[in-house]
Design an enzyme around this catalytic site. Structure first.
Site, PDB file in Angstrom:
ATOM      1  N   ASP A  96      98.577  19.267  -2.263  1.00  0.00           N
ATOM      2  CA  ASP A  96      98.910  19.710  -1.257  1.00  0.00           C
ATOM      3  C   ASP A  96     100.399  20.885  -1.346  1.00  0.00           C
ATOM      4  O   ASP A  96     101.612  20.490  -1.155  1.00  0.00           O
ATOM      5  CB  ASP A  96      99.338  18.811  -0.026  1.00  0.00           C
ATOM      6  CG  ASP A  96     100.693  17.688  -1.338  1.00  0.00           C
ATOM      7  OD1 ASP A  96     100.588  18.235  -2.455  1.00  0.00           O
ATOM      8  OD2 ASP A  96     101.804  17.046  -0.411  1.00  0.00           O
ATOM      9  N   ASP A 148     102.232  21.858  -6.890  1.00  0.00           N
ATOM     10  CA  ASP A 148     100.847  21.943  -7.074  1.00  0.00           C
ATOM     11  C   ASP A 148     100.743  23.047  -7.278  1.00  0.00           C
ATOM     12  O   ASP A 148      99.745  23.545  -8.194  1.00  0.00           O
ATOM     13  CB  ASP A 148     100.904  21.238  -5.395  1.00  0.00           C
ATOM     14  CG  ASP A 148     100.651  19.749  -4.596  1.00  0.00           C
ATOM     15  OD1 ASP A 148      99.622  19.059  -4.933  1.00  0.00           O
ATOM     16  OD2 ASP A 148     101.795  19.777  -4.828  1.00  0.00           O
ATOM     17  N   ASN A 157     103.360  17.063   1.663  1.00  0.00           N
ATOM     18  CA  ASN A 157     104.563  17.884   1.435  1.00  0.00           C
ATOM     19  C   ASN A 157     104.629  18.960   2.805  1.00  0.00           C
ATOM     20  O   ASN A 157     106.005  18.857   2.972  1.00  0.00           O
ATOM     21  CB  ASN A 157     103.770  19.247  -0.317  1.00  0.00           C
ATOM     22  CG  ASN A 157     104.284  17.995  -1.163  1.00  0.00           C
ATOM     23  OD1 ASN A 157     104.679  17.049  -1.188  1.00  0.00           O
ATOM     24  ND2 ASN A 157     103.609  18.768  -2.234  1.00  0.00           N
ATOM     25  N   THR A 184      96.365  15.844  -5.913  1.00  0.00           N
ATOM     26  CA  THR A 184      97.708  15.753  -6.101  1.00  0.00           C
ATOM     27  C   THR A 184      98.494  14.706  -5.035  1.00  0.00           C
ATOM     28  O   THR A 184      99.507  15.970  -4.911  1.00  0.00           O
ATOM     29  CB  THR A 184      98.014  16.664  -7.120  1.00  0.00           C
ATOM     30  OG1 THR A 184      97.837  17.999  -6.246  1.00  0.00           O
ATOM     31  CG2 THR A 184      97.072  16.901  -8.590  1.00  0.00           C
ATOM     32  N   PHE A 240     105.614   8.192  -3.210  1.00  0.00           N
ATOM     33  CA  PHE A 240     105.331   9.431  -2.391  1.00  0.00           C
ATOM     34  C   PHE A 240     103.164   9.941  -1.644  1.00  0.00           C
ATOM     35  O   PHE A 240     102.980   9.568  -0.984  1.00  0.00           O
ATOM     36  CB  PHE A 240     105.585  10.932  -2.794  1.00  0.00           C
ATOM     37  CG  PHE A 240     105.014  12.171  -0.853  1.00  0.00           C
ATOM     38  CD1 PHE A 240     106.351  11.681   0.049  1.00  0.00           C
ATOM     39  CD2 PHE A 240     104.327  12.587  -1.073  1.00  0.00           C
ATOM     40  CE1 PHE A 240     105.652  12.578   1.343  1.00  0.00           C
ATOM     41  CE2 PHE A 240     104.178  14.074   0.365  1.00  0.00           C
ATOM     42  CZ  PHE A 240     105.279  13.900   0.713  1.00  0.00           C
ATOM     43  N   ASN A 241     102.782  10.552  -2.483  1.00  0.00           N
ATOM     44  CA  ASN A 241     101.597  10.329  -2.623  1.00  0.00           C
ATOM     45  C   ASN A 241     100.323   9.560  -2.226  1.00  0.00           C
ATOM     46  O   ASN A 241      99.261   9.261  -1.403  1.00  0.00           O
ATOM     47  CB  ASN A 241     100.694  10.964  -4.102  1.00  0.00           C
ATOM     48  CG  ASN A 241     101.319  12.106  -4.154  1.00  0.00           C
ATOM     49  OD1 ASN A 241     101.922  13.216  -3.008  1.00  0.00           O
ATOM     50  ND2 ASN A 241     101.186  13.013  -5.084  1.00  0.00           N
ATOM     51  N   HIS A 259     105.604  17.377 -11.514  1.00  0.00           N
ATOM     52  CA  HIS A 259     104.532  16.135 -11.393  1.00  0.00           C
ATOM     53  C   HIS A 259     103.011  16.434 -11.467  1.00  0.00           C
ATOM     54  O   HIS A 259     102.468  16.239 -12.884  1.00  0.00           O
ATOM     55  CB  HIS A 259     104.765  15.212 -10.298  1.00  0.00           C
ATOM     56  CG  HIS A 259     106.015  14.520  -9.913  1.00  0.00           C
ATOM     57  ND1 HIS A 259     106.933  13.420 -10.438  1.00  0.00           N
ATOM     58  CD2 HIS A 259     107.332  15.302  -9.103  1.00  0.00           C
ATOM     59  CE1 HIS A 259     107.527  13.100  -9.344  1.00  0.00           C
ATOM     60  NE2 HIS A 259     107.130  14.186  -8.898  1.00  0.00           N
ATOM     61  N   ASP A 260     102.540  17.322 -10.305  1.00  0.00           N
ATOM     62  CA  ASP A 260     101.159  17.680 -10.039  1.00  0.00           C
ATOM     63  C   ASP A 260     100.722  17.952 -11.825  1.00  0.00           C
ATOM     64  O   ASP A 260      99.255  17.988 -12.009  1.00  0.00           O
ATOM     65  CB  ASP A 260     101.090  18.354  -9.840  1.00  0.00           C
ATOM     66  CG  ASP A 260     101.221  17.784  -8.310  1.00  0.00           C
ATOM     67  OD1 ASP A 260     101.161  16.376  -7.890  1.00  0.00           O
ATOM     68  OD2 ASP A 260     101.548  18.181  -6.883  1.00  0.00           O
TER      69      ASP A 260
END
Ligand code: BDR
Ligand code: CA
Length: 311
Positions: A10, A15, A39, A125, A166-167, A240-241
């Site tokens: 996203d 990402d 996102n 992700t 979040f995800n 993060h991703d």
């Protein structure tokens, strides 16, 4: 042979870096990119995915748009972190190619069914909506993928609520489906990604590459640093991703532990919490693993080298 991956994302600043890492590292091969709301709306995340492809010169890889909302709940986006476009900061070029006409779910299924068994790694992700829909539509994919390595969750706390990441929390029912499937699954959560920080040294190392892609990443990181500071009080932003992609490239980037994992669906204040049972030994037949430590310098060197290799 590089590991073939489907990136379900996203974009999203991190990402975008995940996509660049997958494109620039020779040990993995992007065989499909699928998008989902998260996102930002799926229209925006899809547009952003194509913009990143244009910046990086990614061609010959099918990109498909997926779910526009969670399975059950109303849509929630992360504008406070990723901005109004979902990828605020740099100029976003027009797409250089058209989307695959299939829905993301069908592209995921077709790609896995067409490949030799256990060769494709799914790397989500974002919200797990596409992945949940895919495995419900074509359950054979659970036995046909090599593994699922996802960025999401965290056993020691959240970022979208006290307990939840979040995800996972934006579509907890989808996450519940994915975590409870029979495929091998590794959760790369906040426990490690909160240590993948784009420090000034990291950002300077990328800037020194001096290419348009490096400048693009620099502009992404500028915006990301500001929003993570303002919205979540981070001194440096956690990226993060790409950690999930880095683990597929080089498993020694993370320490992982086999542990039963599940997603809370009924808690009144813990909705979307990923619960890892870290008691040892893990029960026979446990197919889920959780990342517990990261070698951050090794991670950043993979990212930096991939950006350099893209040229
Ligand atoms: C996750 O949420 C999204 O905003 C990021 O892209 C990342 O996938 C971190 O919680
Ligand atoms: Ca993401």
């Amino acid at each position: 042979m590089p590991t073939q991956i489907i990136l379900d994302c996203d974009p999203g600043h991190d990402d975008a870096v995940a996509m660049l890492l997958a494109h620039g590292n020779p040990l993995v091969e992007l065989v499909a990119v699928t998008t989902v709301f998260g996102n930002q709306t799926v229209e925006k995340t899809t547009r952003n995915a194509l913009a990143v492809a244009a910046v990086a010169g990614i061609t010959g890889v099918p990109f498909a748009r997926g779910a526009h909302r969670p399975l059950v709940r109303t849509i929630e986006t992360a504008e406070s972190i990723h901005g109004e476009s979902g990828l605020d900061g740099p100029h976003l070029p027009e797409p250089a190619f058209a989307l695959d006409p299939r829905h993301a779910v069908d592209l995921i299924i077709d790609t896995i069914l067409a490949a030799p068994p256990r060769t494709i790694t799914l790397v989500p992700t974002a919200a797990l909506t596409n992945i949940a829909l895919a495995v419900r539509k074509e359950p054979r994919i659970a036995g046909l993928v090599k593994e699922v390595v996802l960025m999401g969750g965290g056993y020691a706390g959240g970022n979208w609520s006290a307990t939840s990441e979040f995800n996972i929390v934006i579509d907890p029912e989808a996450a519940h489906i994915v975590f409870n499937e029979s495929w091998p699954l590794t959760m790369v959560g906040l426990d490690v990604t909160h240590h993948a920080l784009a420090t000034p040294e990291v950002v300077a190392g990328i800037a020194a590459i001096g290419t348009p892609v490096a400048r693009f990443v620099g502009e992404l990181m500028d915006f990301f640093a500001r929003s993570y500071r303002d919205a979540q009080g981070f001194e440096h932003p956690p990226v993060h991703d790409p950690v999930a992609v880095a683990y597929v490239i080089d498993p020694s980037v993370l320490t992982v532990r086999t542990a039963p994992l599940d997603v809370e669906l009924t808690g009144t204040i813990t909705l979307g919490m990923t619960v890892a049972d870290l008691r040892q030994p893990a029960p026979e037949g446990t197919t889920t693993r959780v990342a517990t430590r990261i070698d951050a310098p090794k991670f950043w060197s993979l990212v930096t080298e991939a950006i350099r290799a893209i040229g």
